[in-house]
Design an enzyme around this catalytic site. Structure first.
Site, PDB file in Angstrom:
ATOM      1  N   SER A   1       0.852  -1.186   0.000  1.00  0.00           N
ATOM      2  CA  SER A   1       0.000   0.000   0.000  1.00  0.00           C
ATOM      3  C   SER A   1       0.888   1.237   0.000  1.00  0.00           C
ATOM      4  O   SER A   1       1.743   1.389   0.856  1.00  0.00           O
ATOM      5  CB  SER A   1      -0.883  -0.010   1.252  1.00  0.00           C
ATOM      6  OG  SER A   1      -0.093  -0.160   2.412  1.00  0.00           O
ATOM      7  N   CYS A   2       0.718   2.114  -0.980  1.00  0.00           N
ATOM      8  CA  CYS A   2       1.620   3.246  -1.164  1.00  0.00           C
ATOM      9  C   CYS A   2       0.850   4.454  -1.684  1.00  0.00           C
ATOM     10  O   CYS A   2      -0.316   4.344  -2.037  1.00  0.00           O
ATOM     11  CB  CYS A   2       2.730   2.890  -2.155  1.00  0.00           C
ATOM     12  SG  CYS A   2       3.632   1.364  -1.756  1.00  0.00           S
ATOM     13  N   THR A   3       1.516   5.613  -1.754  1.00  0.00           N
ATOM     14  CA  THR A   3       0.952   6.804  -2.357  1.00  0.00           C
ATOM     15  C   THR A   3       2.036   7.471  -3.192  1.00  0.00           C
ATOM     16  O   THR A   3       3.178   7.588  -2.743  1.00  0.00           O
ATOM     17  CB  THR A   3       0.443   7.790  -1.296  1.00  0.00           C
ATOM     18  OG1 THR A   3      -0.423   7.113  -0.384  1.00  0.00           O
ATOM     19  CG2 THR A   3      -0.321   8.935  -1.949  1.00  0.00           C
TER      20      THR A   3
END
Length: 488
Positions: free
Chosen positions: A2-4
């Site tokens: 999970s990243c941005t």
């Protein structure tokens, strides 16, 4: 993972550089300690074997030097994650993205079969190692990764950014073999949570001149055969065709994009009205926009540290109506392993800015990348908790400052401002020194860059030790067995 991700075109950035940045967030229930290193050509594998999918790949015999953010525990693979090579090309991989059953039914993912020991495809574990050392431009990165994806397939959907000093490309995998890529307009920025993001695509360009779009040769036929085009007006929207917009997206993904757009274009819409098309659960948020003012490294850091400050969704909100606190997944989450901001400066040395652990409480520090090694403070991360390295010190600061938020916030703010200012001072000093010595040998220039990097690391170590002491004291004051009366 999970990243941005945030991508900033050269005309949208404060200094004319192309910037690509990504939070690398670990899965729930664990941390993944990271280190920042340089991989020299003789350290690069020629025969690559993936730990997860067991795919084996013969790599070219002429790799370039590159920076890397590998996992300290290599039992599940390298996970190099982000870096800049000696040609000044950057890659960050990956932003895990969503899909839908129609896509995965038409082009299934290539997953390792333990019963038959049939290898799977490539994935996040592999992508930087098998791509970055061999590319001389962002466009070359798209082409190489596209060829690898078609040849070996993939076991997951991912978004990958490539940048050089001239342009940025965003690559999204589609099913097991197909993919598309779009060039970021120089005057725009892009925000990406864990969703398939591209919202417009020109197949004529992608299969023709490939000026702004590129895709797998089989993608147009896949769209037609699997009836993936959902448009009613004849304008193809890849987000509708290949992505998702389910209930979990509206809590986990789209609010992150909403907050970043809201921050960079505050006057573009009534972002806070429930009836607006651009609310925190909107499925039509633009993939890219022209910002209202030029974007700095500090603004990128702020956005990727966000916990919805200034909105009812801030988990640290301590006044007014708190019924929506923590409603949406923060951008600067506790499980962030690292933040990498690649700054590809025009006709200047490329810089990679690095932070470890929760961005709400950490600091971002810059490093020249055309070097043979990184300072030990960043490259010696251990599995065990230790105050001898930047990763664990950052992790400890975050945990204690969070637990004593109202009392420790002032120390964190001063820490972040001091380190940012001193980082720019060091960069400015060494940029001048490198320019004066530009005609010296490459070895001399490497020594200057490494001296700069060591000065940054020493400064960060001193400032981090100081704030660690401050937040530890504030947290200790809140212990249940505290007592006001002194023995003195």
């Amino acid at each position: 993972m999970s990243c941005t991700t945030i991508l900033v075109g050269s005309q949208a950035s404060y200094d004319g550089s192309c910037m690509i940045a990504r939070n690398d967030d670990t899965g729930a229930g664990s941390y993944s300690p990271k280190k920042f290193i340089v991989v020299l050509p003789d350290q690069q594998p020629r025969h690559y074997v993936s730990k997860i999918s067991h795919v084996e790949i013969e790599l070219p015999d002429d790799p370039m030097r590159y920076t890397s953010m590998p996992s300290v525990d290599s039992s599940k693979g390298i996970w190099a994650a982000a870096g800049i090579n000696s040609a000044g090309v950057s890659m960050t991989a990956t932003e895990t993205i969503t899909s839908n059953p129609r896509v995965l039914g038409a082009d299934p993912l290539v997953v390792y079969d333990p019963k038959t020991k049939t290898p799977g495809g490539i994935g996040e574990e592999d992508l930087v190692v098998i791509t970055l050392p061999y590319i001389h431009s962002a466009r070359e990165g798209v082409i190489r990764l596209g060829e690898l994806s078609m040849k070996y397939g993939t076991y997951e959907m991912n978004g990958i950014a490539f940048a050089d000093e001239n342009e940025i490309w965003w690559f999204e995998s589609i099913g097991g073999h197909n993919w598309m890529a779009k060039r970021v307009n120089p005057n725009e920025y892009v925000v990406m949570p864990n969703q398939l993001g591209i919202d417009s695509f020109d197949f004529e360009d992608a299969t023709g001149d490939q000026i702004n779009y590129i895709c797998s040769a089989t993608l147009p036929e896949l769209v037609k055969k699997a009836h993936l085009d959902l448009s009613m007006n004849g304008i193809f929207n890849p987000r509708d065709a290949f992505g998702s917009a389910d209930d979990s997206d509206h809590v986990y993904n789209t609010p992150r994009a909403w907050y970043m757009l809201r921050r960079l274009n505050p006057h573009a819409a009534n972002w806070d009205a429930n009836e607006t098309d651009f609310g925190p659960q909107s499925d039509t948020l633009p993939w890219s926009m022209v910002p209202e003012k030029k974007i700095t490294v500090e603004e990128v850091k702020y956005l990727l540290s966000s916990h919805y400050q200034g909105t009812p969704y801030d988990p640290y909100l301590n006044y007014g109506d708190r019924s929506n606190c923590g409603k949406y997944r923060p951008i600067g989450i506790n499980r962030t392993a690292f933040l990498s901001v690649s700054q590809l400066r025009k006709d200047m040395e490329p810089i990679e800015w690095v932070a470890f652990a929760s961005n709400a409480f950490n600091v971002l520090i810059p490093f020249y990348t055309n070097v043979n090694e990184m300072p030990e403070y960043l490259s010696n991360t251990t599995i065990e908790v230790s105050t001898d390295n930047f990763y664990w010190v950052s992790r400890l600061i975050g945990a204690m400052a969070d637990a004593s938020y109202s009392h420790s916030l002032i120390f964190i703010e001063r820490y972040q401002e001091n380190v940012a200012a001193k980082s720019h001072q060091i960069l400015d000093k060494y940029d001048v020194l490198l320019a004066k010595n530009k005609n010296e040998s490459e070895q001399t220039l490497i020594e200057i860059r490494q001296a700069a990097n060591q000065e940054v690391a020493d400064m960060a170590k001193a400032e981090s030790a100081k704030v660690l002491d401050q937040v530890l004291y504030e947290l200790s004051n809140q212990m249940k067995n505290s007592y006001a009366r002194s023995d003195a």
